[in-house]
Motif scaffolding. Structure first.
Motif, mmCIF file in Angstrom:
data_model
loop_
_atom_site.group_PDB
_atom_site.id
_atom_site.type_symbol
_atom_site.label_atom_id
_atom_site.label_comp_id
_atom_site.label_asym_id
_atom_site.label_seq_id
_atom_site.Cartn_x
_atom_site.Cartn_y
_atom_site.Cartn_z
ATOM 1 N N ALA A 151 0.837 -1.206 0.000
ATOM 2 C CA ALA A 151 0.000 0.000 0.000
ATOM 3 C C ALA A 151 0.868 1.252 0.000
ATOM 4 O O ALA A 151 0.575 2.233 -0.702
ATOM 5 C CB ALA A 151 -0.928 -0.009 1.213
ATOM 6 N N ILE A 152 1.971 1.225 0.770
ATOM 7 C CA ILE A 152 2.885 2.366 0.812
ATOM 8 C C ILE A 152 3.557 2.554 -0.545
ATOM 9 O O ILE A 152 3.695 3.676 -1.045
ATOM 10 C CB ILE A 152 3.941 2.159 1.920
ATOM 11 C CG1 ILE A 152 3.276 2.190 3.293
ATOM 12 C CG2 ILE A 152 5.028 3.228 1.824
ATOM 13 C CD1 ILE A 152 4.208 1.840 4.427
ATOM 14 N N THR A 153 3.983 1.426 -1.158
ATOM 15 C CA THR A 153 4.630 1.495 -2.468
ATOM 16 C C THR A 153 3.686 2.067 -3.519
ATOM 17 O O THR A 153 4.090 2.904 -4.349
ATOM 18 C CB THR A 153 5.099 0.100 -2.900
ATOM 19 O OG1 THR A 153 6.038 -0.408 -1.941
ATOM 20 C CG2 THR A 153 5.768 0.137 -4.268
ATOM 21 N N ASP A 154 2.443 1.632 -3.497
ATOM 22 C CA ASP A 154 1.461 2.140 -4.452
ATOM 23 C C ASP A 154 1.263 3.646 -4.287
ATOM 24 O O ASP A 154 1.160 4.391 -5.278
ATOM 25 C CB ASP A 154 0.120 1.427 -4.266
ATOM 26 C CG ASP A 154 0.190 -0.035 -4.675
ATOM 27 O OD1 ASP A 154 1.141 -0.399 -5.387
ATOM 28 O OD2 ASP A 154 -0.694 -0.812 -4.262
ATOM 29 N N LYS A 155 1.225 4.108 -3.043
ATOM 30 C CA LYS A 155 1.045 5.539 -2.786
ATOM 31 C C LYS A 155 2.257 6.328 -3.274
ATOM 32 O O LYS A 155 2.112 7.385 -3.909
ATOM 33 C CB LYS A 155 0.837 5.764 -1.288
ATOM 34 C CG LYS A 155 0.533 7.209 -0.930
ATOM 35 C CD LYS A 155 0.243 7.355 0.554
ATOM 36 C CE LYS A 155 -0.087 8.803 0.900
ATOM 37 N NZ LYS A 155 -0.397 8.964 2.344
ATOM 38 N N GLU A 156 3.464 5.809 -2.991
ATOM 39 C CA GLU A 156 4.685 6.490 -3.442
ATOM 40 C C GLU A 156 4.764 6.532 -4.963
ATOM 41 O O GLU A 156 5.187 7.542 -5.547
ATOM 42 C CB GLU A 156 5.908 5.769 -2.869
ATOM 43 C CG GLU A 156 6.060 5.927 -1.358
ATOM 44 C CD GLU A 156 7.233 5.132 -0.816
ATOM 45 O OE1 GLU A 156 7.735 4.241 -1.550
ATOM 46 O OE2 GLU A 156 7.642 5.387 0.330
ATOM 47 N N ASN A 157 4.370 5.449 -5.620
ATOM 48 C CA ASN A 157 4.391 5.421 -7.085
ATOM 49 C C ASN A 157 3.428 6.437 -7.680
ATOM 50 O O ASN A 157 3.728 7.081 -8.701
ATOM 51 C CB ASN A 157 4.050 4.013 -7.586
ATOM 52 C CG ASN A 157 5.194 3.041 -7.395
ATOM 53 O OD1 ASN A 157 6.346 3.435 -7.220
ATOM 54 N ND2 ASN A 157 4.897 1.755 -7.408
ATOM 55 N N ARG A 158 2.273 6.608 -7.062
ATOM 56 C CA ARG A 158 1.306 7.588 -7.575
ATOM 57 C C ARG A 158 1.848 9.015 -7.411
ATOM 58 O O ARG A 158 1.680 9.854 -8.302
ATOM 59 C CB ARG A 158 -0.031 7.445 -6.833
ATOM 60 C CG ARG A 158 -0.772 6.159 -7.159
ATOM 61 C CD ARG A 158 -2.172 6.175 -6.580
ATOM 62 N NE ARG A 158 -3.019 7.104 -7.293
ATOM 63 C CZ ARG A 158 -3.674 6.821 -8.416
ATOM 64 N NH1 ARG A 158 -3.566 5.621 -8.953
ATOM 65 N NH2 ARG A 158 -4.448 7.725 -8.990
ATOM 66 N N LEU A 159 2.479 9.268 -6.270
ATOM 67 C CA LEU A 159 3.071 10.591 -6.063
ATOM 68 C C LEU A 159 4.182 10.862 -7.073
ATOM 69 O O LEU A 159 4.303 11.967 -7.608
ATOM 70 C CB LEU A 159 3.620 10.695 -4.630
ATOM 71 C CG LEU A 159 2.565 10.712 -3.516
ATOM 72 C CD1 LEU A 159 3.241 10.678 -2.153
ATOM 73 C CD2 LEU A 159 1.666 11.934 -3.631
ATOM 74 N N PHE A 160 5.008 9.849 -7.334
ATOM 75 C CA PHE A 160 6.079 10.011 -8.318
ATOM 76 C C PHE A 160 5.500 10.211 -9.712
ATOM 77 O O PHE A 160 6.042 10.993 -10.514
ATOM 78 C CB PHE A 160 7.003 8.787 -8.316
ATOM 79 C CG PHE A 160 8.144 8.898 -9.276
ATOM 80 C CD1 PHE A 160 9.281 9.622 -8.941
ATOM 81 C CD2 PHE A 160 8.082 8.303 -10.530
ATOM 82 C CE1 PHE A 160 10.338 9.749 -9.844
ATOM 83 C CE2 PHE A 160 9.126 8.419 -11.427
ATOM 84 C CZ PHE A 160 10.260 9.144 -11.078
ATOM 85 N N ALA A 161 4.416 9.508 -10.020
ATOM 86 C CA ALA A 161 3.781 9.662 -11.340
ATOM 87 C C ALA A 161 3.257 11.080 -11.527
ATOM 88 O O ALA A 161 3.393 11.674 -12.605
ATOM 89 C CB ALA A 161 2.649 8.652 -11.491
ATOM 90 N N ILE A 162 2.670 11.648 -10.470
ATOM 91 C CA ILE A 162 2.179 13.027 -10.545
ATOM 92 C C ILE A 162 3.345 13.990 -10.799
ATOM 93 O O ILE A 162 3.250 14.915 -11.613
ATOM 94 C CB ILE A 162 1.446 13.395 -9.240
ATOM 95 C CG1 ILE A 162 0.160 12.569 -9.111
ATOM 96 C CG2 ILE A 162 1.125 14.890 -9.205
ATOM 97 C CD1 ILE A 162 -0.557 12.752 -7.790
ATOM 98 N N LYS A 163 4.458 13.758 -10.091
ATOM 99 C CA LYS A 163 5.647 14.602 -10.275
ATOM 100 C C LYS A 163 6.181 14.480 -11.695
ATOM 101 O O LYS A 163 6.533 15.486 -12.333
ATOM 102 C CB LYS A 163 6.714 14.178 -9.268
ATOM 103 C CG LYS A 163 8.007 14.960 -9.378
ATOM 104 C CD LYS A 163 9.036 14.447 -8.379
ATOM 105 C CE LYS A 163 10.362 15.187 -8.539
ATOM 106 N NZ LYS A 163 11.383 14.664 -7.598
ATOM 107 N N ALA A 164 6.249 13.242 -12.212
ATOM 108 C CA ALA A 164 6.767 13.023 -13.569
ATOM 109 C C ALA A 164 5.875 13.681 -14.615
ATOM 110 O O ALA A 164 6.356 14.222 -15.623
ATOM 111 C CB ALA A 164 6.880 11.521 -13.841
ATOM 112 N N ILE A 165 4.565 13.658 -14.383
ATOM 113 C CA ILE A 165 3.627 14.295 -15.309
ATOM 114 C C ILE A 165 3.850 15.804 -15.336
ATOM 115 O O ILE A 165 3.843 16.444 -16.400
ATOM 116 C CB ILE A 165 2.176 13.955 -14.908
ATOM 117 C CG1 ILE A 165 1.875 12.485 -15.216
ATOM 118 C CG2 ILE A 165 1.186 14.855 -15.644
ATOM 119 C CD1 ILE A 165 0.547 12.010 -14.696
#
Length: 230
Positions: A115-129
């Motif tokens: 769950a933590i990994t999924d949340k971190e990946n979403r935050l990174f995806a927002i940053k990359a976008i």
């Protein structure tokens, strides 16, 4: 329905004593084979005749009794299963119980970490976008996360890059199409935007890029083409 049949139903527990007493009133005994010694008195016309047996009512009573018994059996079966599970668990050794507890804890920890990994990946995806200039500040930009989300940062970067290239190609194609339809020839890179091109290596400016793509996407597409950016 005969009196003997009602007695059998009562003995089998399919009808209650109260139901038996009620139904027996409607049972008519068979005529005796031998004539009685004393002549039977003529029935009084004023005496009411016995009502016929209501077989539908009888069937419903019997069915209700059967359903009740089946429900009781299901309840007992569920209780027996619970007792059996408790007995099986009681038979486990201390070592087996400890192993089972460890497995449950490891499973819980793994689920939390995922769950933590999924949340971190979403935050990174927002940053990359945002870094790719695909975020125009609207809710639509956030919906891109589901398209570029991946198992790790490397996969997310790759998806964002591919989406960016596809997006830029679509924008450039649409801009060129509109220019062609309007009979307009785009300016050359030297005079375009007064010679300021934030997409070139010499004048690279991410803030200006995002500003242009938000306020003037046609000009941004021309500057990208002039700078050789896909």
């Amino acid at each position: 329905m005969t009196l003997e049949k009602l007695k059998q139903l009562l003995a089998a527990g399919q009808i209650t004593q109260a139901e038996f007493d009620e139904l027996v009133k409607t049972v008519k005994e068979p005529e005796p084979t031998e004539p009685p010694k004393d002549p039977e008195p003529k029935p009084d016309d004023s005496e009411p005749s016995k009502e016929p047996i209501d077989y539908d009512k009888l069937d419903k009573i019997i069915q209700a009794r059967v359903d009740k018994q089946m429900a009781e059996e299901r309840r007992k079966t569920a209780e027996y299963k619970k007792k059996l599970d408790r007995l099986q668990q009681d038979k486990l050794t201390d070592e087996e119980l400890k192993k089972l507890e460890i497995e449950n804890k490891e499973k819980e920890i793994a689920e939390r970490e995922q769950a933590i990994t999924d949340k971190e990946n979403r935050l990174f995806a927002i940053k990359a976008i945002k870094e790719a200039g695909l975020d125009d500040g609207s809710d639509t930009a956030l919906s891109l996360v589901d398209f570029v989300i991946g198992a790790d940062e490397t996969e997310i970067k790759s998806k964002v890059k591919a989406f960016k290239e596809l997006f830029d190609k679509a924008v450039t194609a649409e801009v060129n199409k509109r220019f062609k339809e309007a009979g307009y020839t785009p300016q050359k890179g030297e005079t375009l935007n007064n010679g300021v091109n934030p997409y070139t290596k010499e004048q690279f400016n991410l803030t200006e890029q995002m500003k242009l793509e938000s306020t003037n996407p046609e000009l941004a597409a021309q500057l990208k083409t002039a700078a050789g950016v896909k």
